[in-house]
Enzyme design. Structure first.
Site, short mmCIF file in Angstrom:
data_model
loop_
_atom_site.label_atom_id
_atom_site.label_comp_id
_atom_site.label_asym_id
_atom_site.label_seq_id
_atom_site.Cartn_x
_atom_site.Cartn_y
_atom_site.Cartn_z
N ARG A 94 0.86 -1.19 0.00
CA ARG A 94 0.00 0.00 0.00
C ARG A 94 0.89 1.23 0.00
O ARG A 94 1.71 1.43 0.89
CB ARG A 94 -0.89 -0.03 1.24
N THR A 145 -0.63 7.61 -1.47
CA THR A 145 -1.89 7.48 -2.23
C THR A 145 -2.83 6.47 -1.60
O THR A 145 -4.02 6.44 -1.90
CB THR A 145 -1.60 7.02 -3.67
N ASP A 153 1.11 -3.08 13.60
CA ASP A 153 1.56 -3.50 12.27
C ASP A 153 1.96 -4.98 12.33
O ASP A 153 2.96 -5.35 12.96
CB ASP A 153 2.76 -2.64 11.83
N ASP A 175 5.54 -5.93 11.02
CA ASP A 175 6.61 -5.52 11.95
C ASP A 175 6.64 -6.43 13.17
O ASP A 175 7.71 -6.78 13.68
CB ASP A 175 6.39 -4.07 12.41
N1 URA Z 1 -1.88 -3.60 8.46
C1 URA Z 1 -1.45 -3.93 9.70
O1 URA Z 1 -0.49 -4.66 9.86
N2 URA Z 1 -2.14 -3.45 10.76
C2 URA Z 1 -3.21 -2.64 10.64
O2 URA Z 1 -3.79 -2.25 11.64
C3 URA Z 1 -3.62 -2.30 9.33
C4 URA Z 1 -2.95 -2.80 8.26
#
Ligand code: URA
Length: 216
Positions: A109, A113, A207, A210
C-alpha cells in the site's frame, strides 16, 4: 459507517482462537510468541476454511478388515500469502494442508496514495484449477485484498474457489472486498471497530508485519 453483509464473512469464534488472538493483540507480546501465534491461528483458520472440501470413498485395509474410508477428493489446493505479513501465516497453513502448493503475491500500500502497487506474483502450475486460500493477517482498507483477488481471477481462478483468510478484519475492508468480489468468502477471527486516520485497525494489533518479523 461501513456497510457489509455477513453472508460472505465467516467469523471463527472458537475459544482457542479467541484466546490466542487476545495474546496477539497485547503490545507486550514479543516477536517470537507473536509469530508462533500467527502461525497457530492460521492452522485453525485453514481447518475451518477447508470444511467444505469434497470427500470420496477410498478402500483401506485396517489390521482387522477392509473398510470404505473417506479421503479428500480434490487435492488441488494452493496457499497464497500476500507479502510480507501473509508469509507469517504460511507455516501454520501448511501444517493443516501439507499437500497444498504455494504461490506468493507482492502488493504494498503506497503510504501517500493508499493505493495498492503490485510488484511480484508467482503461482503454482494450473492455478486456475485449484482452490486458493489467500493469506493476509490484516484486512484493513481492503485495497490489497481486492487487488490480489483480481490477480487470481485474471489467472482464471473463479471467485467461488478463492477464500480470503485474515486474522482481523476492519468493517471498511470487508465492505470494499465484498463490493468488488461478492463471490469470495472471507474468513476472519474478529471484525474490529474501525480504521483510524493512519489506516490502522482499531483496536487491532498494530503493524502485523513488523510484529511478526521484529522490524520497526
Ligand atoms: N496492516 C497492519 O499490519 N495493521 C493494521 O492495523 C492495518 C494494516
Amino acid at each position: 459507517m461501513a456497510n457489509f453483509s455477513t453472508d460472505t464473512v465467516k467469523v471463527i469464534d472458537h475459544p482457542l482462537v479467541q484466546h490466542k488472538l487476545a495474546i496477539l493483540r497485547d503490545k507486550y507480546t514479543g516477536t517470537q510468541q507473536f509469530s508462533d501465534l500467527i502461525s497457530e491461528i492460521a492452522t485453525f483458520m485453514c481447518y475451518e476454511a477447508t470444511r467444505d472440501l469434497p470427500l470420496g470413498p477410498t478402500p483401506v485395509e485396517t489390521p482387522i478388515c477392509t473398510c470404505q474410508a473417506q479421503m479428500i477428493d480434490d487435492r488441488k489446493l494452493a496457499l497464497v500469502p500476500i507479502l510480507r505479513a501473509g508469509t507469517g501465516m504460511l507455516d501454520g497453513a501448511r501444517q493443516a494442508i501439507p499437500a497444498a502448493k504455494v504461490g506468493h503475491i507482492g502488493i504494498y500500500r503506497d503510504h501517500e496514495t493508499r493505493q495498492p502497487v503490485d510488484y511480484y506474483a508467482k503461482f503454482p502450475a494450473e492455478i486456475e484449477k485449484r482452490r486458493v486460500l489467500l493469506l493476509d493477517p490484516m484486512l484493513a482498507t481492503g485495497g490489497t485484498a481486492v487487488d490480489a483477488i483480481s490477480k487470481l481471477k485474471k489467472c482464471g481462478v473463479p471467485g467461488e474457489r478463492i477464500k480470503f483468510l485474515c486474522i482481523i478484519a476492519a468493517p471498511e475492508g470487508l465492505e470494499i472486498v465484498q463490493k468488488a468480489h461478492p463471490d469470495v468468502l472471507v474468513y476472519t477471527c474478529h471484525i474490529d471497530d474501525y480504521l483510524n486516520e493512519d489506516a490502522y485497525i482499531v483496536p487491532g494489533l498494530g503493524d502485523a508485519g513488523d510484529r511478526i518479523f521484529g522490524t520497526k
